[in-house]
Design an enzyme around this catalytic site. Structure first.
Site, mmCIF file in Angstrom:
data_model
loop_
_atom_site.group_PDB
_atom_site.id
_atom_site.type_symbol
_atom_site.label_atom_id
_atom_site.label_comp_id
_atom_site.label_asym_id
_atom_site.label_seq_id
_atom_site.Cartn_x
_atom_site.Cartn_y
_atom_site.Cartn_z
ATOM 1 N N PRO A 188 -79.595 16.855 30.838
ATOM 2 C CA PRO A 188 -80.637 15.931 30.401
ATOM 3 C C PRO A 188 -80.791 15.833 28.877
ATOM 4 O O PRO A 188 -80.661 16.828 28.174
ATOM 5 C CB PRO A 188 -81.918 16.510 31.025
ATOM 6 C CG PRO A 188 -81.586 17.911 31.379
ATOM 7 C CD PRO A 188 -80.115 17.933 31.674
ATOM 8 N N ASN A 189 -81.031 14.622 28.448
ATOM 9 C CA ASN A 189 -81.313 14.268 27.047
ATOM 10 C C ASN A 189 -80.083 14.300 26.134
ATOM 11 O O ASN A 189 -80.174 13.942 24.967
ATOM 12 C CB ASN A 189 -82.423 15.152 26.451
ATOM 13 C CG ASN A 189 -83.728 14.984 27.201
ATOM 14 O OD1 ASN A 189 -84.199 13.863 27.326
ATOM 15 N ND2 ASN A 189 -84.289 16.057 27.724
ATOM 16 N N ARG A 196 -81.500 11.963 18.663
ATOM 17 C CA ARG A 196 -82.403 13.049 19.022
ATOM 18 C C ARG A 196 -82.310 14.218 18.020
ATOM 19 O O ARG A 196 -81.216 14.726 17.765
ATOM 20 C CB ARG A 196 -81.945 13.541 20.394
ATOM 21 C CG ARG A 196 -82.583 14.778 20.898
ATOM 22 C CD ARG A 196 -81.863 15.286 22.144
ATOM 23 N NE ARG A 196 -82.594 16.414 22.665
ATOM 24 C CZ ARG A 196 -82.073 17.334 23.442
ATOM 25 N NH1 ARG A 196 -80.806 17.257 23.809
ATOM 26 N NH2 ARG A 196 -82.804 18.329 23.872
ATOM 27 N N TYR A 216 -79.227 18.900 16.382
ATOM 28 C CA TYR A 216 -78.021 18.531 17.146
ATOM 29 C C TYR A 216 -77.004 17.710 16.355
ATOM 30 O O TYR A 216 -75.899 17.462 16.848
ATOM 31 C CB TYR A 216 -78.435 17.763 18.416
ATOM 32 C CG TYR A 216 -79.324 18.587 19.315
ATOM 33 C CD1 TYR A 216 -78.840 19.737 19.952
ATOM 34 C CD2 TYR A 216 -80.667 18.255 19.520
ATOM 35 C CE1 TYR A 216 -79.659 20.508 20.762
ATOM 36 C CE2 TYR A 216 -81.491 19.021 20.331
ATOM 37 C CZ TYR A 216 -80.985 20.142 20.944
ATOM 38 O OH TYR A 216 -81.782 20.915 21.744
ATOM 39 N N ASN A 253 -72.633 21.453 29.672
ATOM 40 C CA ASN A 253 -73.820 21.748 28.880
ATOM 41 C C ASN A 253 -75.003 21.358 29.770
ATOM 42 O O ASN A 253 -75.363 20.181 29.849
ATOM 43 C CB ASN A 253 -73.832 20.949 27.572
ATOM 44 C CG ASN A 253 -75.034 21.306 26.716
ATOM 45 O OD1 ASN A 253 -75.967 21.965 27.183
ATOM 46 N ND2 ASN A 253 -75.031 20.876 25.459
ATOM 47 N N ALA A 295 -81.499 21.536 29.037
ATOM 48 C CA ALA A 295 -82.732 22.273 29.383
ATOM 49 C C ALA A 295 -82.634 22.957 30.743
ATOM 50 O O ALA A 295 -83.297 23.973 30.983
ATOM 51 C CB ALA A 295 -83.921 21.322 29.343
ATOM 52 N N GLU A 326 -69.706 27.227 29.626
ATOM 53 C CA GLU A 326 -70.990 26.600 29.266
ATOM 54 C C GLU A 326 -71.040 26.446 27.742
ATOM 55 O O GLU A 326 -70.703 27.375 27.019
ATOM 56 C CB GLU A 326 -72.145 27.496 29.745
ATOM 57 C CG GLU A 326 -73.512 26.960 29.347
ATOM 58 C CD GLU A 326 -74.659 27.664 30.075
ATOM 59 O OE1 GLU A 326 -74.581 27.859 31.311
ATOM 60 O OE2 GLU A 326 -75.642 28.005 29.392
ATOM 61 N N HIS A 378 -73.386 25.112 24.360
ATOM 62 C CA HIS A 378 -74.631 24.626 23.744
ATOM 63 C C HIS A 378 -74.334 24.237 22.310
ATOM 64 O O HIS A 378 -73.666 24.997 21.592
ATOM 65 C CB HIS A 378 -75.728 25.702 23.762
ATOM 66 C CG HIS A 378 -76.130 26.060 25.154
ATOM 67 N ND1 HIS A 378 -76.938 25.246 25.904
ATOM 68 C CD2 HIS A 378 -75.787 27.101 25.933
ATOM 69 C CE1 HIS A 378 -77.090 25.781 27.105
ATOM 70 N NE2 HIS A 378 -76.392 26.904 27.153
ATOM 71 N N ARG A 417 -83.387 30.140 18.643
ATOM 72 C CA ARG A 417 -84.444 29.150 18.848
ATOM 73 C C ARG A 417 -85.638 29.759 19.590
ATOM 74 O O ARG A 417 -85.798 30.975 19.626
ATOM 75 C CB ARG A 417 -83.845 27.937 19.562
ATOM 76 C CG ARG A 417 -82.717 27.290 18.722
ATOM 77 C CD ARG A 417 -82.213 26.021 19.323
ATOM 78 N NE ARG A 417 -83.265 25.012 19.391
ATOM 79 C CZ ARG A 417 -83.149 23.881 20.085
ATOM 80 N NH1 ARG A 417 -82.038 23.635 20.767
ATOM 81 N NH2 ARG A 417 -84.138 23.008 20.105
HETATM 82 C C1 DQA Z 1 -78.911 22.549 24.351
HETATM 83 C C2 DQA Z 1 -79.987 23.606 24.145
HETATM 84 C C3 DQA Z 1 -81.100 23.459 25.175
HETATM 85 O O1 DQA Z 1 -82.099 24.441 24.974
HETATM 86 C C4 DQA Z 1 -81.762 22.099 25.061
HETATM 87 O O2 DQA Z 1 -82.725 21.928 26.057
HETATM 88 C C5 DQA Z 1 -80.769 20.984 25.044
HETATM 89 C C6 DQA Z 1 -79.497 21.147 24.351
HETATM 90 C C7 DQA Z 1 -77.824 22.589 23.258
HETATM 91 O O3 DQA Z 1 -76.783 21.985 23.484
HETATM 92 O O4 DQA Z 1 -78.022 23.177 22.202
HETATM 93 O O5 DQA Z 1 -81.066 19.898 25.533
HETATM 94 O O6 DQA Z 1 -78.267 22.789 25.580
#
Ligand code: DQA
Length: 159
Positions: A9-10, A17, A22, A73, A76, A97, A99, A106
């Site tokens: 998500p997102n 964003r 990011y 990835n 959240a 995985e 990030h 964080r």
């Molecule tokens: C994320 C880190 C997560 O905590 C966050 O919710 C994201 C992006 C990252 O790629 O750094 O949406 O996965």
């Protein structure tokens, strides 16, 4: 070799964003770069992004028998999703995985990844380059699996 790239998500909002966290690259730009380097190594990528947990579970399940490895990835959902963790365990494929940000630097709620327990390894904090690192790691894992399978076949023939 086929690798599924699954984005949570997102991540469709990358570029717009929280750029200070990011960076400026969009998801399409990241995927374009990945396609370039993967094709040089004879790897086919299948991209998928969803904001919905169930759709991500469905996509992971579809990988069984059709895909050699998963680069994910979970965004959240990394911090909350037992369903995605179970799906990753269920398909028994190599999983990396990724990030973009360093989740250990964080907020406390981001410092635990539940889904990471279902992955071969985790790459965190290297920006979009982490996706390339993930591809390199999975290519290595798949090559090792292929060589050990070939060695077993030679052994079986000799017996
Ligand atoms: C994320 C880190 C997560 O905590 C966050 O919710 C994201 C992006 C990252 O790629 O750094 O949406 O996965």
């Amino acid at each position: 070799m086929k690798i599924a790239v699954i984005q949570g998500p997102n991540l469709n909002m990358l570029g717009a964003r929280e750029q200070h966290i990011y960076g400026p690259m969009t998801l399409d730009q990241i995927h374009e770069q990945m396609t370039g380097s993967a094709s040089q190594n004879g790897i086919e990528l299948e991209f998928f992004q969803s904001n919905l947990e169930g759709e991500i579970v469905d996509r992971i399940q579809e990988c069984m028998g059709t895909i050699d490895a998963i680069l994910i990835n979970p965004a959240a959902y990394s911090h909350t999703s037992i369903a995605i963790t179970d799906a990753l365990n269920a398909v028994s494929l190599p999983v990396v995985e990724v990030h973009i940000s360093n989740i250990y630097k964080r907020e406390e709620f981001r410092q635990k990844s539940i889904t990471a327990s279902a992955s071969t390894g985790v790459i965190t904090g290297f920006g979009p380059f982490g996706y390339h690192m993930g591809l390199i790691a999975l290519t290595q894992i798949l090559n090792e699996l292929q060589s050990s399978k070939a060695a077993k076949e030679v052994q079986a023939k000799a017996e």
